[in-house]
Design a protein around this motif. Sequence first.
Motif, mmCIF file in Angstrom:
data_model
loop_
_atom_site.group_PDB
_atom_site.id
_atom_site.type_symbol
_atom_site.label_atom_id
_atom_site.label_comp_id
_atom_site.label_asym_id
_atom_site.label_seq_id
_atom_site.Cartn_x
_atom_site.Cartn_y
_atom_site.Cartn_z
ATOM 1 N N SER A 224 11.628 -45.321 15.967
ATOM 2 C CA SER A 224 10.474 -45.886 15.265
ATOM 3 C C SER A 224 9.850 -44.810 14.393
ATOM 4 O O SER A 224 10.300 -43.665 14.383
ATOM 5 N N ASP A 225 8.810 -45.187 13.659
ATOM 6 C CA ASP A 225 8.124 -44.237 12.783
ATOM 7 C C ASP A 225 7.017 -43.475 13.513
ATOM 8 O O ASP A 225 6.327 -42.661 12.905
ATOM 9 N N ARG A 226 6.850 -43.725 14.796
ATOM 10 C CA ARG A 226 5.764 -43.083 15.546
ATOM 11 C C ARG A 226 6.120 -41.643 15.895
ATOM 12 O O ARG A 226 7.206 -41.363 16.400
ATOM 13 N N ILE A 227 5.196 -40.718 15.594
ATOM 14 C CA ILE A 227 5.345 -39.312 15.965
ATOM 15 C C ILE A 227 4.024 -38.824 16.543
ATOM 16 O O ILE A 227 2.973 -39.430 16.296
ATOM 17 N N MET A 228 4.062 -37.722 17.286
ATOM 18 C CA MET A 228 2.862 -37.204 17.934
ATOM 19 C C MET A 228 2.646 -35.738 17.563
ATOM 20 O O MET A 228 3.619 -35.004 17.325
ATOM 21 N N ALA A 229 1.387 -35.327 17.522
ATOM 22 C CA ALA A 229 1.054 -33.926 17.265
ATOM 23 C C ALA A 229 1.727 -33.059 18.326
ATOM 24 O O ALA A 229 1.714 -33.382 19.513
ATOM 25 N N GLY A 230 2.338 -31.968 17.874
ATOM 26 C CA GLY A 230 3.030 -31.068 18.783
ATOM 27 C C GLY A 230 4.517 -31.354 18.894
ATOM 28 O O GLY A 230 5.285 -30.515 19.377
ATOM 29 N N GLN A 231 4.921 -32.535 18.430
ATOM 30 C CA GLN A 231 6.343 -32.886 18.471
ATOM 31 C C GLN A 231 7.117 -32.026 17.472
ATOM 32 O O GLN A 231 6.641 -31.752 16.368
ATOM 33 N N VAL A 232 8.293 -31.566 17.852
ATOM 34 C CA VAL A 232 9.106 -30.723 16.984
ATOM 35 C C VAL A 232 10.225 -31.557 16.354
ATOM 36 O O VAL A 232 10.986 -32.209 17.055
ATOM 37 N N LEU A 233 10.274 -31.534 15.032
ATOM 38 C CA LEU A 233 11.282 -32.282 14.291
ATOM 39 C C LEU A 233 12.299 -31.335 13.669
ATOM 40 O O LEU A 233 11.944 -30.291 13.128
ATOM 41 N N LYS A 234 13.562 -31.719 13.735
ATOM 42 C CA LYS A 234 14.617 -30.951 13.077
ATOM 43 C C LYS A 234 14.578 -31.259 11.585
ATOM 44 O O LYS A 234 14.436 -32.401 11.178
#
Length: 238
Positions: A224-234
């Motif tokens: 989904s398009d949901r992301i959270m603060a602190g999440q690490v994305l490649k």
Amino acid sequence: MPAYIKICLFVSLTAACLGFACSANDVAASGSVIHEATKDWIFPAAGTISDTFNTRYGTHKGLDIAGRYRAKVFSAQEGTVTRSYLSASYGHVVFIRHPSGYETVYAHLAGRAVRAGQHVEKGKVVGYMGSTGHSTGIHLHFEVHNGPWTPDKKNAIDPFLIFGPGAPGQTVSAKTHDPYGVFAASTVPQPAAYTVKKGDTLWNIALHFHTSVGRLKSWNKLRSDRIMAGQVLKIKNE
């Protein structure tokens, strides 16, 4: 064939060739003038190109950029607001006359941030993206006129002459003369990972790294398009 007919044909062909050469030179000169007058303009909005100049059987005299509701819309160059009102067709619309003689139009806005007669600097917020007037979706309809706007739009020119050619579906950035990231791509930071900050969305992260939401989701196996603060994305450099 009589000699005088041959002479007439020769003169006609010579005149035609000269006319073609002059026309070609005029077009080249016109392109050069446009480039010189608009070389420091900035793109008015971020989003995705949804329609281009001269489509709809030649009646579409602008560039459409689809984006999020109430995204900021910026003045492409300094100038004076000639009109700011609610139109039946354009919806909330702003017209700006620039010192070079060009006039730009920002249409289908959700709201306007400037008034007629006001001087605006390049990059000034003039309104917010919407879908007012004759519109079927949230987008900015942006027109450029080499001279004043007229109802028949005889002075309209393709915005791609200013910013370079683009295509429907292409993501563009605001407040830059290089909205497609062609020249800036090599200088954009490309870390191996990005830590999501509060307020981030996949959309603005994709814009920053000159990629697409689809690629971000694929690289990070997001459903989904949901992301959270602190999440690490490649982030991949491709």
